[in-house]
Motif scaffolding. Structure first.
Motif, mmCIF file in Angstrom:
data_model
loop_
_atom_site.group_PDB
_atom_site.id
_atom_site.type_symbol
_atom_site.label_atom_id
_atom_site.label_comp_id
_atom_site.label_asym_id
_atom_site.label_seq_id
_atom_site.Cartn_x
_atom_site.Cartn_y
_atom_site.Cartn_z
ATOM 1 N N ASP A 88 0.833 -1.208 0.000
ATOM 2 C CA ASP A 88 0.000 0.000 0.000
ATOM 3 C C ASP A 88 0.867 1.259 0.000
ATOM 4 O O ASP A 88 0.610 2.202 -0.752
ATOM 5 C CB ASP A 88 -0.938 0.015 1.213
ATOM 6 N N ALA A 89 1.906 1.264 0.846
ATOM 7 C CA ALA A 89 2.808 2.415 0.908
ATOM 8 C C ALA A 89 3.548 2.583 -0.421
ATOM 9 O O ALA A 89 3.717 3.705 -0.915
ATOM 10 C CB ALA A 89 3.800 2.244 2.053
ATOM 11 N N TYR A 90 3.968 1.474 -1.014
ATOM 12 C CA TYR A 90 4.647 1.483 -2.312
ATOM 13 C C TYR A 90 3.749 2.125 -3.371
ATOM 14 O O TYR A 90 4.185 2.996 -4.125
ATOM 15 C CB TYR A 90 4.996 0.043 -2.692
ATOM 16 N N ASP A 91 2.472 1.725 -3.393
ATOM 17 C CA ASP A 91 1.523 2.309 -4.347
ATOM 18 C C ASP A 91 1.285 3.791 -4.064
ATOM 19 O O ASP A 91 1.145 4.588 -4.994
ATOM 20 C CB ASP A 91 0.183 1.565 -4.295
ATOM 21 N N THR A 92 1.256 4.147 -2.795
ATOM 22 C CA THR A 92 1.062 5.549 -2.421
ATOM 23 C C THR A 92 2.209 6.405 -2.964
ATOM 24 O O THR A 92 2.004 7.527 -3.418
ATOM 25 C CB THR A 92 0.958 5.699 -0.884
ATOM 26 N N ILE A 93 3.398 5.857 -2.957
ATOM 27 C CA ILE A 93 4.573 6.586 -3.471
ATOM 28 C C ILE A 93 4.565 6.639 -4.992
ATOM 29 O O ILE A 93 4.608 7.712 -5.587
ATOM 30 C CB ILE A 93 5.883 5.930 -2.977
ATOM 31 N N TYR A 94 4.530 5.480 -5.617
ATOM 32 C CA TYR A 94 4.797 5.414 -7.054
ATOM 33 C C TYR A 94 3.567 5.614 -7.940
ATOM 34 O O TYR A 94 3.710 6.027 -9.084
ATOM 35 C CB TYR A 94 5.488 4.094 -7.398
ATOM 36 N N ASP A 95 2.391 5.345 -7.417
ATOM 37 C CA ASP A 95 1.173 5.553 -8.216
ATOM 38 C C ASP A 95 0.507 6.891 -7.905
ATOM 39 O O ASP A 95 0.092 7.601 -8.809
ATOM 40 C CB ASP A 95 0.162 4.419 -7.982
ATOM 41 N N ARG A 96 0.413 7.212 -6.607
ATOM 42 C CA ARG A 96 -0.304 8.436 -6.214
ATOM 43 C C ARG A 96 0.619 9.611 -5.904
ATOM 44 O O ARG A 96 0.156 10.742 -5.767
ATOM 45 C CB ARG A 96 -1.209 8.121 -5.018
ATOM 46 N N ASP A 98 1.888 10.545 -3.229
ATOM 47 C CA ASP A 98 1.519 11.173 -1.960
ATOM 48 C C ASP A 98 2.571 10.779 -0.924
ATOM 49 O O ASP A 98 2.394 9.838 -0.157
ATOM 50 C CB ASP A 98 0.114 10.715 -1.541
ATOM 51 N N TYR A 99 3.681 11.506 -0.938
ATOM 52 C CA TYR A 99 4.847 11.110 -0.157
ATOM 53 C C TYR A 99 4.642 11.260 1.348
ATOM 54 O O TYR A 99 5.114 10.428 2.123
ATOM 55 C CB TYR A 99 6.073 11.900 -0.631
ATOM 56 N N ALA A 100 3.909 12.289 1.772
ATOM 57 C CA ALA A 100 3.657 12.473 3.205
ATOM 58 C C ALA A 100 2.830 11.311 3.754
ATOM 59 O O ALA A 100 3.127 10.775 4.829
ATOM 60 C CB ALA A 100 2.953 13.806 3.444
ATOM 61 N N ALA A 101 1.799 10.908 3.012
ATOM 62 C CA ALA A 101 0.971 9.773 3.450
ATOM 63 C C ALA A 101 1.791 8.487 3.467
ATOM 64 O O ALA A 101 1.650 7.656 4.373
ATOM 65 C CB ALA A 101 -0.236 9.621 2.536
ATOM 66 N N LYS A 127 11.592 13.498 -2.070
ATOM 67 C CA LYS A 127 10.583 14.013 -2.996
ATOM 68 C C LYS A 127 9.827 15.201 -2.397
ATOM 69 O O LYS A 127 9.342 16.061 -3.140
ATOM 70 C CB LYS A 127 9.602 12.902 -3.387
ATOM 71 N N LEU A 128 9.747 15.249 -1.069
ATOM 72 C CA LEU A 128 9.110 16.389 -0.400
ATOM 73 C C LEU A 128 10.067 17.566 -0.238
ATOM 74 O O LEU A 128 9.677 18.630 0.233
ATOM 75 C CB LEU A 128 8.578 15.963 0.978
ATOM 76 N N GLY A 129 11.340 17.361 -0.624
ATOM 77 C CA GLY A 129 12.333 18.435 -0.544
ATOM 78 C C GLY A 129 13.045 18.536 0.789
ATOM 79 O O GLY A 129 13.802 19.480 1.022
ATOM 80 N N ASP A 130 12.838 17.573 1.676
ATOM 81 C CA ASP A 130 13.513 17.582 2.980
ATOM 82 C C ASP A 130 14.775 16.717 2.875
ATOM 83 O O ASP A 130 14.773 15.531 3.200
ATOM 84 C CB ASP A 130 12.579 17.061 4.073
ATOM 85 N N TYR A 131 15.867 17.347 2.407
ATOM 86 C CA TYR A 131 17.090 16.596 2.125
ATOM 87 C C TYR A 131 17.789 16.107 3.384
ATOM 88 O O TYR A 131 18.424 15.051 3.373
ATOM 89 C CB TYR A 131 18.029 17.435 1.260
ATOM 90 N N LYS A 132 17.675 16.857 4.470
ATOM 91 C CA LYS A 132 18.339 16.423 5.713
ATOM 92 C C LYS A 132 17.704 15.141 6.238
ATOM 93 O O LYS A 132 18.402 14.194 6.580
ATOM 94 C CB LYS A 132 18.280 17.531 6.767
#
Length: 203
Positions: A88-96, A98-101, A127-132
Motif C-alpha cells: 500500500d505504501a509502495y503504491d502511495t509513493i509510485y502511483d499516487r 503522496d509522499y507524506a501519506a 521528494k518532499l524536498g527535505d534533504y536532511k
C-alpha cells in the motif's frame, strides 16, 4: 556379566559424543552465508559467512542471537499485514505520489529499521524536498544493509541533486560492486551522471 560390559561401552560412546560436541557447535555457530535472493520478497540481501569463534559458549550465544534475529526478520516479512501495508505504501509513493501519506504508512509498519522501509522513507522525504531527513533515512537503510542496491541508487540521485557529483560516482561504484553494470540501478544512475550538471532529472 553382559550388563557390566555394556556399561563401559555406553560410557565410552557418551564421552566421545561429549568431547565431539564443541567442534560440532562451532561448525553450526559459524553460520551460513552466500549471495542474495534468499526468498526475500522485498529485496536482496548480500551477506558473507561469519568466522567461527574460538569460545564455544560465546559461539552458542551468538548463534542463538543470530537465529533469533533471522527468525524475527522472517516472521515480519512473512506477515500478510506487513506485506499488504508495504505494498500500500509502495503504491502511495509510485502511483499516487503522496509522499507524506506514504511516510506515515511506512512508519506505521513498525519496521523502519528494515532497509527497504527506511529507503522508501528517505525517498519520500527527498521528494518532499527535505534533504536532511532524507539523508538520515538513507543512512539508516545502509546501516541495516550496506549492500542495499536501491538505497545506493536513490542516495546517488540525492547526491546529484545536492551537486555532489564525486559522491554520486562513489555510489555508482558501490552499485557496480554489488550488482554489476547491467542492473537497472547502475544504468539509471550512470545515465543521470552523463547529463550536464543542473539538468532536470526525472527518477
Amino acid at each position: 556379566m553382559t550388563n557390566l560390559r555394556t556399561k563401559p561401552v555406553a560410557l565410552g560412546i557418551l564421552l566421545i559424543a561429549l568431547t565431539g560436541a564443541p567442534s560440532l557447535t562451532q561448525v553450526f555457530a559459524a553460520g551460513g552465508g552466500g549471495g542474495g535472493g534468499g526468498g526475500d520478497p522485498y529485496g536482496s540481501s548480500y551477506s558473507s559467512p561469519s568466522p567461527p569463534s574460538s569460545n564455544s559458549n560465546r559461539s552458542d550465544t551468538k548463534a542463538t542471537q543470530h537465529r533469533g534475529k533471522k527468525a524475527d526478520k522472517r516472521s515480519f516479512l512473512d506477515d500478510p499485514a506487513f506485506k499488504q501495508g508495504y505494498r500500500d505504501a509502495y503504491d502511495t509513493i509510485y502511483d499516487r505520489h503522496d509522499y507524506a501519506a506514504a511516510i506515515d504508512q511506512l512508519k506505521a509498519l513498525g519496521h523502519d529499521d528494515y532497509a527497504n522501509v527506511a529507503n522508501l522513507i528517505g525517498y519520500s522525504y527527498r521528494k518532499l524536498g527535505d534533504y536532511k531527513l532524507s539523508q538520515v533515512w538513507y543512512e539508516r537503510a545502509l546501516q541495516s544493509d550496506p549492500n542495499h542496491v536501491l538505497t545506493w541508487n536513490y542516495y546517488g540521485f540525492w547526491q546529484l541533486e545536492q551537486g555532489n557529483r564525486d559522491a554520486a560516482e562513489y555510489h555508482l561504484s558501490r552499485i557496480e560492486a554489488i550488482c554489476g553494470s547491467d542492473c537497472a540501478e547502475y544504468r539509471s544512475l550512470a545515465a543521470a551522471l552523463e547529463q550536464p550538471q543542473g539538468s532536470n532529472l526525472v527518477y
